[in-house]
Write an enzyme that holds these catalytic residues in place. Structure first.
Site, PDB file in Angstrom:
ATOM      1  N   CYS A 145      -1.794  34.287   5.158  1.00 57.66           N
ATOM      2  CA  CYS A 145      -1.302  35.113   3.693  1.00 57.66           C
ATOM      3  C   CYS A 145      -2.918  35.360   3.759  1.00 57.66           C
ATOM      4  CB  CYS A 145      -0.689  34.044   2.533  1.00 57.66           C
ATOM      5  SG  CYS A 145      -0.785  34.894   1.478  1.00 57.66           S
ATOM      6  N   HIS A 194       3.865  31.131   3.298  1.00 57.39           N
ATOM      7  CA  HIS A 194       3.114  30.245   3.678  1.00 57.39           C
ATOM      8  C   HIS A 194       3.492  29.136   3.973  1.00 57.39           C
ATOM      9  CE1 HIS A 194      -0.772  30.538   0.971  1.00 57.39           C
ATOM     10  NE2 HIS A 194      -0.171  30.777   0.355  1.00 57.39           N
ATOM     11  N   GLU A 215       3.115  26.884   5.833  1.00 57.95           N
ATOM     12  CA  GLU A 215       2.987  25.259   5.914  1.00 57.95           C
ATOM     13  C   GLU A 215       3.883  24.258   5.357  1.00 57.95           C
ATOM     14  OE1 GLU A 215       0.642  27.581   5.316  1.00 57.95           O
ATOM     15  OE2 GLU A 215      -0.202  27.525   3.536  1.00 57.95           O
TER      16      GLU A 215
HETATM   17  N1  GLN Z   1      -6.136  36.522  -2.240  1.00 59.95           N
HETATM   18  C1  GLN Z   1      -4.959  37.005  -1.748  1.00 59.95           C
HETATM   19  C2  GLN Z   1      -3.920  37.450  -2.046  1.00 59.95           C
HETATM   20  O1  GLN Z   1      -3.938  37.305  -3.686  1.00 59.95           O
HETATM   21  C3  GLN Z   1      -4.825  35.733  -0.568  1.00 59.95           C
HETATM   22  C4  GLN Z   1      -4.114  34.744  -0.773  1.00 59.95           C
HETATM   23  C5  GLN Z   1      -3.546  33.721  -0.647  1.00 59.95           C
HETATM   24  O2  GLN Z   1      -3.663  33.371   0.730  1.00 59.95           O
HETATM   25  N2  GLN Z   1      -2.512  32.702  -0.940  1.00 59.95           N
HETATM   26  O3  GLN Z   1      -2.532  38.158  -2.046  1.00 59.95           O
END
Ligand code: GLN
Length: 537
Positions: free
Chosen positions: A385, A511, A513
């Protein structure tokens, strides 16, 4: 669909202190019942006023776990999914905030027909309704964990609801109370008084536990068990020892040895379907405890003072370690420590670098510097992310020569907004539940490394972010072989970036994970660890 009248309910309360591991005990009981052939779901009741933990800082609450249907939930739901290898949903995490929101909403619509709206019965009815609504999905067992410690002011409506439910459900509900048995060095004794007091507190609230689980450092003696049974009105066989374990994955085995499943089935007058052998579980545990080699992964993040902020990532690394029969050493790296002249020193002995998710600009430049180092030194890199977004920024600045390229999250006026908000995010002002959340499909390019890893061109992974790769720049990246190997066709969004001129350099907007379980380690994590071992060897 109506509620299933045959569903059995196990309510799990906690006494003496928090952090005794109610989530792991609940998940472990779930594993034992599932092993016996029952359909089980686990639910968490959180007495705080936030509607969900999505708006909380990780320092407050640890990781925010995201379900398939896009609920931002308590990290215990991650344990439930990892242990049971089945999905939870919006319905599995109920907060006081959610309950009050729905009651107030009904009140505003005039649904209470002029009545005074009160904690009892309106709030408690709503809690009961939401607990029971899970049984519509035809579960044999619903295990409901109540957050906090008995006696907390904010959990009173939840305890009262369980008192009422236990009365209504008669033989189909039991209460399992988890307490601490401290050991006093000076007298060389295990002490039962805190347990007696917490059970007394529970009884004052109208609940008599059916089973008491005693967290302890030392074996409970027969004397101690007898004492607890006598003072707390339960059979001795219902006093279950829960000894501190080396790893959370040992707890189902410990609970099996203590006959927890048998006691629960007996109390709920349920005939057992299968025997409980835990064959796969035991082999996972054996591999976890007997690694053949080891690897060191740097986990780079800005919330590392509270390791729970990265719970699912850490567990996914362990699952991948078991798959590769190797021990995972995690080197926790604070992104703010990664200043230019220290990077080499900090990362010199690691076999792979994982840059973690996050929000806000603190520590960003350190992450970008670290990514430059691993890209140039061909160290396996996994960006999740925000980690992927940082890799995109680094590549733009250092390979594509887009000076000061950035995400508009950190620099609204950057002339090269390589990571940007989607149009539909620009109008949003409400913070709660408004990110891109939950499962989205992703199509993978056939000639990519990612395809070889997933062995499929159609996958689905979970998301939690607002910002996206800006497609205006994609052709520039692909010319330099940093390719979008996974995209969401419907929304035209880049989901996976991989750098072809590197042994293992993959960033994912989702994600992965959240979908790694004991039974099914997540493929990207497995491949990342495998490649870190190649680097190592
Ligand atoms: N801050 C970034 C976004 O909102 C990444 C978010 C995250 O790593 N879950 O896109």
């Amino acid at each position: 669909m109506s509620e299933n009248k045959n569903t059995k309910f196990v309510f799990v309360t906690g006494g003496v202190t928090s952090s005794l591991g109610k989530g792991i005990i609940s998940a472990s009981l779930g594993v034992l019942l599932k092993e016996r052939g029952f359909k089980v779901s686990i639910q968490k009741l959180d007495p705080y006023i936030n509607v969900d933990p999505g708006t909380m800082n990780p320092y407050e609450h640890g990781e925010c776990y995201v379900t398939e249907d896009g609920a931002e939930t308590d990290l215990d739901l991650g344990h439930y999914e990892r242990f049971l290898n089945s999905y939870t949903s919006q319905k599995n995490n109920i907060t006081a905030g959610k309950i009050y929101q729905s009651v107030i909403d009904k009140e505003r619509k005039g649904k209470y027909l002029g009545k005074t709206v009160q904690v009892i019965p309106h709030i408690t009815n709503e809690i009961k309704k939401q607990i029971k609504s899970l049984s519509k999905d035809n579960f044999d067992f619903i295990i409901t964990e109540i957050g906090g410690t008995v006696g907390d002011i904010e959990s009173l409506p939840f305890i009262e609801s369980i008192r009422q439910l236990k009365w209504e459900l008669e033989k189909n509900a039991i209460v399992m109370h988890l307490t601490l048995i401290p050991y006093l060095h000076s007298s060389g004794e295990l002490k039962t008084k805190p347990t007696q007091n917490s059970v007394k507190k529970l009884r004052e609230l109208g609940l008599q536990p059916d089973i008491i689980i005693c967290r302890t450092r030392r074996d409970l003696t027969e004397d101690v068990k007898n004492k607890i049974a006598l003072f707390c009105n339960i059979e001795k066989s219902s006093v279950i020892e829960s000894k501190d374990a080396e790893t959370i994955y040992e707890v189902p085995c410990l609970m099996k040895n203590q006959n927890l499943d048998k006691v629960v089935l007996k109390k709920l007058q349920t005939k057992t379907k299968n025997s409980c052998k835990l064959k796969n579980w035991n082999s996972f545990l054996k591999n976890l405890k007997n690694p053949k080699q080891e690897t060191t992964i740097a986990l780079v993040g800005k919330y590392i003072e509270l390791k729970d902020s990265y719970k699912s990532i850490v567990e996914a690394l362990y699952h991948a370690g078991v798959k590769n029969k190797c021990k995972i050493n995690i080197k926790w790296v604070h992104s703010e420590d990664l200043v230019k002249n220290k990077i080499k020193n900090i990362l010199k002995n690691v076999n792979g670098v994982l840059v973690a998710p996050g929000f806000g600009d603190r520590g960003i430049e350190g992450k970008i510097q670290a990514i430059k180092y691993v890209r140039e030194n061909k160290i396996p890199f996994f960006g999740i992310c925000l980690g992927m977004q940082c890799a995109v920024i680094e590549f733009s600045r250092n390979i594509l020569n887009l000076k000061n390229a950035n995400s508009t999250e950190f620099d609204k006026n950057t002339i090269y907004p390589v990571i940007d908000l989607m149009n539909n995010q620009k109008k949003i002002s409400y913070k709660g539940g408004t990110m891109r959340l939950g499962a989205y499909k992703c199509e993978i390019k056939k000639d990519s490394k990612t395809f070889n890893i997933y062995k499929s061109s159609n996958i689905s992974e979970r998301h939690r972010h607002r910002y996206e790769f800006n497609n205006d720049f994609l052709s520039k990246f692909e010319e330099k072989e940093f390719i979008a190997s996974g995209i969401n066709k419907k929304l035209n969004l880049v989901e996976i970036m991989e750098y072809k001129k590197h042994p293992w350099f993959i960033g994912v907007q989702f994600h992965p994970e959240f979908k790694s379980t004991v039974e099914q380690a997540q493929p990207l994590f497995v491949s990342f660890i495998k490649n870190s071992l190649i680097q190592n060897g």
